[in-house]
Design a protein around this motif. Structure first.
Motif, PDB file in Angstrom:
ATOM      1  N   ALA A 224       2.266   0.003  10.961  1.00 62.60           N
ATOM      2  CA  ALA A 224       2.557   0.220  11.702  1.00 62.60           C
ATOM      3  C   ALA A 224       3.585   0.512   9.909  1.00 62.60           C
ATOM      4  O   ALA A 224       5.466   0.727  10.044  1.00 62.60           O
ATOM      5  CB  ALA A 224       3.764  -0.461  12.251  1.00 62.60           C
ATOM      6  N   GLU A 225       3.883  -0.342   9.498  1.00 57.56           N
ATOM      7  CA  GLU A 225       4.205  -0.640   7.666  1.00 57.56           C
ATOM      8  C   GLU A 225       3.987   0.612   6.949  1.00 57.56           C
ATOM      9  O   GLU A 225       4.563   0.944   6.306  1.00 57.56           O
ATOM     10  CB  GLU A 225       3.817  -1.791   7.163  1.00 57.56           C
ATOM     11  CG  GLU A 225       4.481  -3.391   7.673  1.00 57.56           C
ATOM     12  CD  GLU A 225       4.007  -4.041   6.283  1.00 57.56           C
ATOM     13  OE1 GLU A 225       4.098  -3.904   5.605  1.00 57.56           O
ATOM     14  OE2 GLU A 225       3.424  -4.936   6.830  1.00 57.56           O
ATOM     15  N   GLY A 226       2.818   1.223   7.202  1.00 58.50           N
ATOM     16  CA  GLY A 226       2.277   2.366   6.435  1.00 58.50           C
ATOM     17  C   GLY A 226       1.701   3.015   6.269  1.00 58.50           C
ATOM     18  O   GLY A 226       0.361   2.795   6.955  1.00 58.50           O
ATOM     19  N   LYS A 227       0.796   3.570   5.236  1.00 57.00           N
ATOM     20  CA  LYS A 227      -0.470   3.820   4.775  1.00 57.00           C
ATOM     21  C   LYS A 227      -1.230   3.196   3.947  1.00 57.00           C
ATOM     22  O   LYS A 227      -0.394   2.208   3.027  1.00 57.00           O
ATOM     23  CB  LYS A 227      -0.054   5.307   4.287  1.00 57.00           C
ATOM     24  CG  LYS A 227      -1.665   5.659   3.716  1.00 57.00           C
ATOM     25  CD  LYS A 227      -1.256   7.606   3.565  1.00 57.00           C
ATOM     26  CE  LYS A 227      -0.978   8.060   1.921  1.00 57.00           C
ATOM     27  NZ  LYS A 227      -0.367   9.208   2.062  1.00 57.00           N
ATOM     28  N   LEU A 228      -2.742   2.895   3.681  1.00 51.34           N
ATOM     29  CA  LEU A 228      -2.847   2.877   3.071  1.00 51.34           C
ATOM     30  C   LEU A 228      -4.624   2.489   3.017  1.00 51.34           C
ATOM     31  O   LEU A 228      -5.143   3.594   3.406  1.00 51.34           O
ATOM     32  CB  LEU A 228      -3.755   0.644   3.314  1.00 51.34           C
ATOM     33  CG  LEU A 228      -2.975  -0.787   3.919  1.00 51.34           C
ATOM     34  CD1 LEU A 228      -3.372  -1.191   4.313  1.00 51.34           C
ATOM     35  CD2 LEU A 228      -2.166  -1.034   2.157  1.00 51.34           C
ATOM     36  N   TYR A 229      -5.143   2.156   0.958  1.00 55.98           N
ATOM     37  CA  TYR A 229      -6.335   3.286   1.144  1.00 55.98           C
ATOM     38  C   TYR A 229      -7.685   1.944   1.320  1.00 55.98           C
ATOM     39  O   TYR A 229      -7.612   1.471   1.073  1.00 55.98           O
ATOM     40  CB  TYR A 229      -6.469   3.731  -0.507  1.00 55.98           C
ATOM     41  CG  TYR A 229      -5.371   4.850  -0.259  1.00 55.98           C
ATOM     42  CD1 TYR A 229      -5.678   6.490  -0.400  1.00 55.98           C
ATOM     43  CD2 TYR A 229      -4.713   4.256  -0.673  1.00 55.98           C
ATOM     44  CE1 TYR A 229      -4.683   7.368  -0.237  1.00 55.98           C
ATOM     45  CE2 TYR A 229      -3.392   5.681  -0.912  1.00 55.98           C
ATOM     46  CZ  TYR A 229      -3.294   6.665  -0.329  1.00 55.98           C
ATOM     47  OH  TYR A 229      -2.490   8.389  -0.900  1.00 55.98           O
ATOM     48  N   LEU A 230      -8.803   2.772   2.006  1.00 58.03           N
ATOM     49  CA  LEU A 230      -9.654   1.877   2.417  1.00 58.03           C
ATOM     50  C   LEU A 230     -10.754   2.194   1.315  1.00 58.03           C
ATOM     51  O   LEU A 230     -11.889   3.031   2.274  1.00 58.03           O
ATOM     52  CB  LEU A 230     -10.054   1.615   3.649  1.00 58.03           C
ATOM     53  CG  LEU A 230     -11.231   1.288   4.439  1.00 58.03           C
ATOM     54  CD1 LEU A 230     -11.413  -0.115   3.996  1.00 58.03           C
ATOM     55  CD2 LEU A 230     -11.761   1.583   5.393  1.00 58.03           C
ATOM     56  N   PHE A 231     -11.175   1.209   0.377  1.00 57.02           N
ATOM     57  CA  PHE A 231     -12.596   1.519  -0.016  1.00 57.02           C
ATOM     58  C   PHE A 231     -13.274   0.746   0.475  1.00 57.02           C
ATOM     59  O   PHE A 231     -13.517  -0.304   1.118  1.00 57.02           O
ATOM     60  CB  PHE A 231     -12.322   0.758  -1.434  1.00 57.02           C
ATOM     61  CG  PHE A 231     -11.395   1.369  -2.455  1.00 57.02           C
ATOM     62  CD1 PHE A 231     -12.650   2.331  -3.361  1.00 57.02           C
ATOM     63  CD2 PHE A 231      -9.972   1.101  -2.986  1.00 57.02           C
ATOM     64  CE1 PHE A 231     -11.440   3.505  -4.547  1.00 57.02           C
ATOM     65  CE2 PHE A 231      -9.514   2.212  -3.302  1.00 57.02           C
ATOM     66  CZ  PHE A 231     -10.440   2.589  -4.642  1.00 57.02           C
TER      67      PHE A 231
END
Length: 316
Positions: A145-152
C-alpha cells in the motif's frame, strides 16, 4: 489352459461344478469325493466355481486411523501435489506415515495418479551438476500500500538455498551490496554467479566507459566468476525466475500489506521456513540447509564456517 487354485484347495473347478449339479446328500458326496462335508456344503451354496478373493471386504489402512486417511485424501485432492511432496507436508501431522502407506492409501481411493495436463510436455533437460556455491541472481518488483519495492533474489543452483533483500531503488550500488550481503550470509564460498544483462549487473554494450562495473568488481574481489545470460534468453536463469514466482505467490499475490515493514517481516519468515523447514524432492527429501550440512561433512574445504552453527534454535 490350467486353472489357478488356492494353495490349500481340495477341489477342482470340475468337482465344484459336479457338486452344484448333484442332488445327492452332503454325506454321500463327501464319501464319494473324499472331501469334508463342509466343503461340499460351501460349494453347493455358491453360484460360481471360482475362489473368492482373500483379505478384508472393505480395504483400509493398518497404520492410519479413518480420520488420518480422510486427511490424506482431502489434502491430495485439494493440492494435487506429487507423492513425495504430500509425504513431506503430511508427516509433521502424521509422524508414522510412510511413503508406501501413503501410496497404498492413494491407490485405494483411486487418486494415486495425478491428472494429465493437456498439451505436449516439453522434454526436460537435466541441469549440469555443479558444487554448491553457484548462485542465480535476479530482480523482481513487488507492491504494498505504500508503493513499489524491488526484490533481489538469489538461489543456489545445487543446494536451493535462497537469499533475498527488499530495496527502494534497484541500481548497481544496491546490486553490489546485495552480493556482499549474500557472501556474508552463506556459510560456504561462492564460485559463480549468473545474472541477466541488466544495468544493475553489467555495463551495456553501447557504453563506451572503460570503468569496471561495481558488481563485477565485487565478484573479482571475492574470486567469483560472473556469468551473464544470453540476450533475450531469460529461461537460462530459470531457477531464480521460478523462485521469484514462488515468493510472489506466497506473499504479495496472496496477502495485502499496509506498509513495507509488514511485507519485509512476512518475507523473512517465508524464506526462513523455506531454507530450514521445506523438504524438497530434488534434494531427496532434505531441506536446503540440511543438504548444506550434509555437504559440510563430505566437503568441509568449501566452507568458511560450520553451517550447523547457523541453524535456528538455542545456539543461534
Amino acid at each position: 489352459m490350467g486353472q489357478v487354485r488356492q494353495g490349500s484347495a481340495t477341489t477342482t473347478h470340475a468337482i465344484r461344478a459336479a457338486i452344484q449339479r448333484s442332488h445327492a446328500s452332503l454325506a454321500t458326496l463327501s464319501r464319494e469325493l473324499g472331501i469334508n462335508p463342509k466343503t461340499v456344503a460351501k460349494w453347493r451354496k455358491r453360484a460360481t466355481v471360482e475362489d473368492l478373493k482373500t483379505g478384508p471386504k472393505e480395504p483400509c489402512s493398518t497404520t492410519m486411523s479413518a480420520e488420518e486417511e480422510a486427511m490424506v485424501v482431502a489434502f491430495r485432492r485439494h493440492t494435487l501435489l506429487p507423492l513425495d511432496d504430500c509425504l513431506y507436508a503430511l508427516q509433521p501431522s502424521i509422524p508414522h506415515l510412510t511413503r508406501s502407506a501413503l501410496h497404498r492409501c492413494l491407490q485405494r481411493h483411486g487418486i494415486s495418479r495425478l491428472p494429465d495436463v493437456d498439451g505436449d510436455k516439453p522434454k526436460r533437460q537435466r541441469f549440469k551438476r555443479y558444487p554448491i556455491g553457484f548462485f542465480h541472481i535476479d530482480i523482481a518488483e513487488v507492491q504494498t500500500a505504500e508503493g513499489k519495492l524491488y526484490l533481489f533474489v538469489a538461489i543456489d543452483r545445487t543446494s536451493k538455498f535462497a537469499f533475498v533483500r527488499l530495496v527502494h531503488k534497484a541500481g548497481k550500488m544496491a546490486a553490489a551490496q546485495f552480493l556482499r550481503d549474500l557472501i556474508a550470509a552463506v556459510p560456504y564460498r561462492l564460485h559463480k554467479v549468473l545474472t541477466d544483462n541488466g544495468i544493475q549487473f553489467a555495463n551495456r554494450s553501447c557504453d563506451t566507459t572503460a570503468f569496471e562495473h561495481i558488481f563485477g568488481r565485487v565478484c573479482r574481489e571475492h574470486g567469483i566468476e560472473h556469468r551473464l545470460t544470453k540476450v533475450r534468453h531469460p529461461w537460462t536463469n530459470g531457477q531464480v525466475e521460478r523462485m521469484n514466482r514462488t515468493i510472489k505467490e506466497a506473499t504479495v499475490k496472496r496477502f495485502h500489506y499496509d506498509n513495507h515493514d509488514q511485507l519485509r517481516t512476512h518475507l523473512d519468515d517465508f524464506i526462513a521456513a523455506y531454507n530450514f523447514a521445506r523438504r524438497l524432492k530434488t534434494l531427496n527429501g532434505l531441506t536446503p540447509y540440511e543438504y548444506i550440512c550434509k555437504v559440510w561433512t563430505s566437503e568441509p574445504d568449501r566452507f568458511i564456517v560450520n553451517p550447523i552453527h547457523q541453524m535456528p534454535g538455542l545456539n543461534s
